[in-house]
Every structure is written in structure tokens, then in C-alpha cells.
Design a protein around this motif. Structure first.
Motif, PDB file in Angstrom:
ATOM      1  N   ALA A 147      77.468  45.778  39.479  1.00 29.74           N
ATOM      2  CA  ALA A 147      76.601  46.714  38.762  1.00 29.74           C
ATOM      3  C   ALA A 147      76.837  46.610  37.258  1.00 29.74           C
ATOM      4  N   GLY A 148      78.085  46.469  36.868  1.00 36.91           N
ATOM      5  CA  GLY A 148      78.396  46.300  35.445  1.00 36.91           C
ATOM      6  C   GLY A 148      77.811  45.019  34.885  1.00 36.91           C
ATOM      7  N   MET A 149      77.832  43.963  35.682  1.00 37.29           N
ATOM      8  CA  MET A 149      77.238  42.699  35.239  1.00 37.29           C
ATOM      9  C   MET A 149      75.731  42.840  35.047  1.00 37.29           C
ATOM     10  N   LEU A 150      75.071  43.493  36.003  1.00 36.52           N
ATOM     11  CA  LEU A 150      73.632  43.706  35.876  1.00 36.52           C
ATOM     12  C   LEU A 150      73.330  44.512  34.621  1.00 36.52           C
ATOM     13  N   LEU A 184      66.245  52.475  36.468  1.00 42.59           N
ATOM     14  CA  LEU A 184      67.220  51.799  35.613  1.00 42.59           C
ATOM     15  C   LEU A 184      66.697  51.710  34.188  1.00 42.59           C
ATOM     16  N   LEU A 185      65.397  51.572  34.047  1.00 42.56           N
ATOM     17  CA  LEU A 185      64.807  51.413  32.725  1.00 42.56           C
ATOM     18  C   LEU A 185      64.663  52.738  31.977  1.00 42.56           C
ATOM     19  N   PHE A 186      64.965  53.862  32.646  1.00 46.69           N
ATOM     20  CA  PHE A 186      64.797  55.172  32.028  1.00 46.69           C
ATOM     21  C   PHE A 186      66.061  56.034  32.113  1.00 46.69           C
ATOM     22  N   ALA A 187      67.065  55.570  32.822  1.00 47.25           N
ATOM     23  CA  ALA A 187      68.253  56.387  33.089  1.00 47.25           C
ATOM     24  C   ALA A 187      69.059  56.649  31.824  1.00 47.25           C
ATOM     25  N   ALA A 188      69.620  57.843  31.768  1.00 47.67           N
ATOM     26  CA  ALA A 188      70.513  58.171  30.661  1.00 47.67           C
ATOM     27  C   ALA A 188      71.745  57.277  30.725  1.00 47.67           C
ATOM     28  N   SER A 189      72.197  56.996  31.928  1.00 53.67           N
ATOM     29  CA  SER A 189      73.330  56.096  32.113  1.00 53.67           C
ATOM     30  C   SER A 189      72.876  54.929  32.979  1.00 53.67           C
ATOM     31  N   SER A 190      72.538  53.823  32.345  1.00 55.44           N
ATOM     32  CA  SER A 190      72.071  52.672  33.115  1.00 55.44           C
ATOM     33  C   SER A 190      73.174  52.139  34.021  1.00 55.44           C
ATOM     34  N   ARG A 191      74.420  52.287  33.621  1.00 55.79           N
ATOM     35  CA  ARG A 191      75.539  51.811  34.449  1.00 55.79           C
ATOM     36  C   ARG A 191      75.565  52.552  35.783  1.00 55.79           C
ATOM     37  N   HIS A 192      75.418  53.873  35.749  1.00 55.93           N
ATOM     38  CA  HIS A 192      75.417  54.656  36.991  1.00 55.93           C
ATOM     39  C   HIS A 192      74.205  54.315  37.847  1.00 55.93           C
ATOM     40  N   ALA A 193      73.075  54.087  37.213  1.00 58.35           N
ATOM     41  CA  ALA A 193      71.870  53.712  37.958  1.00 58.35           C
ATOM     42  C   ALA A 193      72.055  52.353  38.624  1.00 58.35           C
ATOM     43  N   CYS A 194      72.738  51.420  37.946  1.00 61.70           N
ATOM     44  CA  CYS A 194      73.013  50.096  38.537  1.00 61.70           C
ATOM     45  C   CYS A 194      73.937  50.223  39.741  1.00 61.70           C
ATOM     46  N   VAL A 195      74.942  51.081  39.636  1.00 59.11           N
ATOM     47  CA  VAL A 195      75.847  51.311  40.769  1.00 59.11           C
ATOM     48  C   VAL A 195      75.060  51.856  41.954  1.00 59.11           C
ATOM     49  N   ALA A 196      74.171  52.816  41.710  1.00 64.78           N
ATOM     50  CA  ALA A 196      73.369  53.394  42.795  1.00 64.78           C
ATOM     51  C   ALA A 196      72.491  52.327  43.449  1.00 64.78           C
ATOM     52  N   LEU A 197      71.927  51.432  42.657  1.00 66.71           N
ATOM     53  CA  LEU A 197      71.107  50.351  43.198  1.00 66.71           C
ATOM     54  C   LEU A 197      71.931  49.458  44.121  1.00 66.71           C
ATOM     55  N   PHE A 198      73.098  49.032  43.670  1.00 68.42           N
ATOM     56  CA  PHE A 198      73.925  48.150  44.490  1.00 68.42           C
ATOM     57  C   PHE A 198      74.522  48.863  45.695  1.00 68.42           C
ATOM     58  N   GLU A 199      74.765  50.147  45.592  1.00 70.91           N
ATOM     59  CA  GLU A 199      75.219  50.893  46.771  1.00 70.91           C
ATOM     60  C   GLU A 199      74.133  50.903  47.842  1.00 70.91           C
ATOM     61  N   ILE A 209      69.945  44.977  32.002  1.00 72.66           N
ATOM     62  CA  ILE A 209      69.376  46.293  31.698  1.00 72.66           C
ATOM     63  C   ILE A 209      69.552  46.676  30.225  1.00 72.66           C
ATOM     64  N   THR A 210      70.773  46.651  29.734  1.00 75.56           N
ATOM     65  CA  THR A 210      71.003  47.035  28.343  1.00 75.56           C
ATOM     66  C   THR A 210      70.223  46.158  27.365  1.00 75.56           C
TER      67      THR A 210
END
Length: 122
Positions: free
Chosen positions: A109-112, A16-31, A117-118
Motif C-alpha cells: 500500500a505504501g508503494m502504491l 484514493l483520489l479524494f482521501a484525506a489520507s491516501s496511505r490509509h485508503a491504499c491499505v483499505a484497497l489492498f486489504e 497516488i501521491t
């Protein structure tokens, strides 16, 4: 069991701290959490939750030491960023797991991303 689960989840969370899209990384975490929701609910909302949080932070700090992170150490040391981001992420996960009505993965994920993250990456 808990140490292995924490390690696996952190392996998903650190990008999450390195992803080009932190939003997509957050979704993957919660999935990933949603796939084992009963287990994570037991770990993060029960009596052992404070100890699990300590383990999360300790493991995240170890991972951060082995991962090059760009940061202005004078403005905000990496150790503080990792501690803050890990603690806040665990709190958000725990809050999500305690909700009586299921909140969609994309919403939490959007809230996180917005709350943790951002700002942590800024």
C-alpha cells in the motif's frame, strides 16, 4: 463475475483520489484484495489479464466522468490521470499477487501511494 468484481474494487479505489489520507485508503484497497486474493490472482495474472485491465480502465473513466475532480486540464487532463493511475494500480496489484513470498499489505500500500497516488494528485 469479473465485471462485478472490477466494479466493487473500483468503488474502493476511486476514493484514493479524494482521501484525506491516501496511505490509509491504499491499505483499505489492498486489504479488500487480500480478502479475495485467490480470485484476484486468477483475474490479474492469468491469460485474461489484458482484457481485465481494459475493463478496469473503461469503468474508471466512466466513474471519473461522474465524479468532480480538481485538475488543471491544461497541465494534465483528468482522463489521462485516471488512465495512468488505474493502469499503474493494476500493475502494482498484479506484481504483488505474483510474488513468491507474501509482501505485507502495509508495504505494498505504501508503494502504491508513493509511486502512483501521491504523484497523480500533485
Amino acid at each position: 463475475l469479473a465485471a462485478g468484481e472490477i466494479s466493487e474494487l473500483l468503488a474502493r479505489a476511486m476514493p484514493l483520489l479524494f482521501a484525506a489520507s491516501s496511505r490509509h485508503a491504499c491499505v483499505a484497497l489492498f486489504e479488500a484484495i487480500a480478502g479475495r486474493k485467490a480470485l484476484w490472482r486468477a483475474l490479474l495474472t492469468g491469460g485474461a489479464a489484458p482484457r481485465l485491465r481494459e475493463q478496469f480502465i473503461a469503468q474508471a473513466r466512466r466513474l471519473a466522468r461522474d465524479t468532480p475532480m480538481q485538475a488543471d486540464a491544461a497541465a494534465c487532463p483528468v482522463d489521462l490521470r485516471v488512465t495512468f493511475a488505474t493502469s499503474a494500480t493494476i500493475e502494482i496489484i498484479g506484481w504483488w499477487l505474483r510474488q513468491p513470498e507474501e509482501l505485507p499489505v502495509e508495504a505494498i500500500a505504501g508503494m502504491l501511494d508513493r509511486l502512483v497516488i501521491t504523484p497523480t494528485l500533485a
